[in-house]
Design an enzyme around this catalytic site. Structure first.
Site: not given
Lengths: 500, 500
Positions: B264-265, B268, B294
């Protein structure tokens, strides 16, 4: 403007100035420990911008006016306020004496020089670095002239790192050292060497990291105020007395290299953490000079860390973590191994006895370069000749010779003597400490906090309240005398090497 | 002043503003990952000082004049310059509309609220936090009124995180989701659960750290631009496109919790690193909105990371590092396990299907609080009722209910919808991507760089050049439609749960 308003402004100025130093310090620390490799250019840009703003803040016209006003009203200030003003004014006057465009150009030069030096060292190519080194020495000479036109340039630089220090003092100090250390070293070289084979082996990083934690525990370092990171070259940086960082470098094949880095940097950290709360966020927070700073780091590293008692204290930890190497080793074996002395090429790896000789080489050369009696072109040959003269070693190449240290590339001319001075300060402090404490017994009992408390009371808590010579005098109640250091070395190495 | 001079000044302003953001960002990151515990107060002081200076710089009178001048000369600017000016002006107008003393008071309130919230959560004591929450909502309502007196306050806040977003759009979006997700979830709940027992066990930190490196390798993340740290709550922060940091949290008993945080990170981070060089050091550098941000993180986490193909790709790594748990597991077993769906209490642990329902609860409540139809006092009961209505779960206490998220304590009212929007954006982007790429085959072949290249071309490189709705339109060549997301969820969970 009245004095109260001016003091209020001065306090705000110091707080804001501290905020910039703090931010720049964290950017630097993050860059050295954590940041990804490609981040350097962006960080350099940000640090350049902030450093420029910081320069304008601390050396700008408004600040000059404010400080001039306060200097004209010193009589109305408390002693601490007087010290704040005069201490702040010193840096200001130095910086403000340099035309801003020359100041900025010098920062750019240093930035480039660092890269060039690193490459030159890797490729053993002094000629590539020489033009930068020439500019760095020229600029330092010029800046010294701007600041104190009536003083010898090298004395000006010595003062930057150790206020009050002169070439005359250094000459006397180094002569006294040479007189005692050189014959002592000759005896040491002729004596049988202690066994150090058990210090080599395989020491996994994870265990060495755990070992660092244990060492900091033995030093009673408050970990809520002090973090440890990993870098190529160990260093310490403090942002305030509740936020100090040390770093170390782990060598998988060597257990004690990092050990003594941690103890050395831990000594710096204790000094920074011991600075009194009342000075925080003012220019009086933190250590007063590099000489006093090195006295603390080298006190912990050598006087405590390389003592027989500390070796006995740390040995069980080594045996627990690295039983293969240390299970059958006695405290005495460890003590002798970590005090093995021999002439060598690299300063940072030098032992306690030969260390000062490495400094002397640099001192003589810096002095000659600043006086103009030596040129940068002649430097490598002069380096090699001095190494032969003081240490008896032949320098095989410039990478292990004149190019080994980063200091000159970083513009730090006049810094080296602080290392030797610090070692010598520490020996005299030890003698004084022994009037109050049974130092050996305290180390044996693991009660190093009592040693720390003595140092905090005499030195650390004062931050930059007193100049180094005054602080030293308050601590030792006698002027600095290198005989304490030479006596200490003679006694210690006579014992380690069973000399007669 | 002429336009050229004004543009020059504007460029310098942006560069200086970036330097402050960079320094504040590194101070924050260092504080979260590395700094010793007792350093918080000193860091807060420094960050407060620098944030105040940054505020004066970006919202001060001189800047207002400069931006007004440039806005009066928009016709003479290039398209990119126009965007820079209007984009910069947006933040400026918001900030400048708030009286400085109220702005500062709000920062102090948030600083305190964070501590109070943490304690209230630990002690399950909503009443302790309620007065702070009331002030935070009141302040947000008041600030929204200062900025856009003619707009509904909650619309103003939604715009802060996703420019152009309105309650009307959110209402339609969430209604469409509810219509499809709620009946789908009912079927999922009634179906037999996949086995997830092998995801639990003992996974040593050192191995999980190595696993993170392998995951970032699978995502083709350039590690020279991206470092990873460890924090209580995972996050990403980027200082420029060559310096991005992600963090994760390792749970020794769970192998996939950190795995999906890293992915997830990492999503980003890829977005931040993909921002074009031409926008660096201007206000157009980096991601344009939380919704688009997101969309990228959840695209990598769920659409890629929880795909059958990625499970097959990562399984051999899991087997190599954690053979005890994964030696006999098939890709299909892993795929089903990481896609287990069930109604739960905690948003951050929710699965892909139920996640949006958690967001809906927060959206409804924020909206009602901002409109004044709900009071903070009534909030816990309203929270519990919504959780029952949307997810069918009974909330046992406020710690696992209304107090679970940090967002409101941090003043982030209007942020939550971006999470659900981002997930839905991603599904429509996937559909568009499939017109150009065989996404499944690329994941299977480990060629995620080709997926990244598509996203970079369509989204990342544009930084903040376009508003989110325009960027989305340029990428998908169609307006946003939640049906792509509900179709995606229906197809996926029908397959995972063998529904008919």
């Amino acid at each position: 403007m009245d004095v109260t308003t001016a003091l209020q402004k001065f306090r705000e100025l110091q707080e804001t100035s501290h905020a910039y130093s703090h931010a720049l310090g964290v950017l630097y620390y993050d860059g050295a420990t954590t940041a990804p490799a490609a981040s350097a250019a962006g960080r350099g840009r940000t640090m350049g911008t902030l450093a420029g703003i910081h320069y304008d803040l601390t050396a700008g016209e408004e600040t000059i006016k404010l400080i001039d006003f306060l200097k004209a009203h010193l009589d109305e200030l408390t002693d601490v306020q007087k010290r704040e003003v005069t201490y702040f004014a010193r840096d200001l006057e130095y910086t403000a004496s340099i035309p801003k465009e020359e100041f900025v150009a010098y920062q750019v030069l240093l930035n480039d020089a660092e890269d060039v030096w690193r490459k030159a060292k890797n490729e053993n190519d002094f000629d590539a670095f020489a033009p930068y080194l020439e500019k760095i020495f020229d600029t330092n000479r010029r800046f010294a002239g701007y600041y104190k036109p009536d003083m010898a340039p090298y004395d000006v630089l010595l003062n930057t790192y150790e206020h009050g220090l002169t070439m005359a003092q250094c000459d006397a100090f180094f002569a006294a050292l040479r007189e005692k250390v050189v014959p002592l070293l000759e005896k040491v070289v002729a004596a049988p060497k202690p066994d150090t084979s058990f210090l080599q082996g395989h020491f996994p990083l994870e265990k060495q990291r755990a070992f660092s934690d244990r060492l900091m525990e033995l030093m009673k370092i408050d970990r809520s105020r002090c973090a440890i990171g990993e870098t190529e070259h160990p260093f310490t940086t403090g942002f305030n007395n509740h936020d100090v960082r040390i770093t170390t470098h782990y060598h998988e094949e060597d257990a004690v290299s990092s050990m003594y880095s941690v103890i050395h940097e831990g000594g710096h950290a204790l000094y920074d953490m011991g600075s009194a709360d009342e000075y925080e966020y003012t220019c009086l927070a933190g250590g007063v000079s590099m000489g006093i700073h090195e006295s603390q780091s080298r006190f912990w590293e050598n006087i405590i860390g390389r003592s027989e008692e500390f070796c006995a204290l740390v040995l069980p930890v080594l045996q627990e973590l690295f039983p293969e190497n240390f299970a059958n080793i006695t405290p005495e074996q460890l003590y002798k191994a970590v005090n093995k002395s021999e002439p060598s090429l690299i300063r940072t790896e030098a032992d306690e006895l030969t260390y000062a000789l490495h400094i002397m080489v640099r001192y003589d050369l810096e002095k000659a370069l600043m006086e103009g009696s030596l040129t940068v072109k002649e430097l490598p040959a002069a380096w090699n000749a001095k190494m032969k003269e003081y240490l008896g070693v032949d320098v095989p190449d410039d990478a292990r010779g004149v190019l080994q240290d980063t200091h000159w590339a970083g513009g730090m001319v006049g810094y080296f003597p602080s290392y030797a001075l610090g070692s010598a300060y520490g020996a005299q402090m030890l003698a004084k400490m022994k009037e109050d404490l049974d130092v050996s017994a305290l180390i044996s009992a693991g009660e190093t906090d009592k040693i720390a408390a003595w140092l905090e009371e005499k030195l650390w808590r004062h931050g930059s309240r007193y100049d180094p010579d005054e602080l030293f005098l308050r601590c030792c109640e006698a002027p600095f005398d290198p005989k304490w250091f030479t006596d200490y070395l003679t006694e210690k190495f006579t014992k380690v090497y069973n000399l007669v």
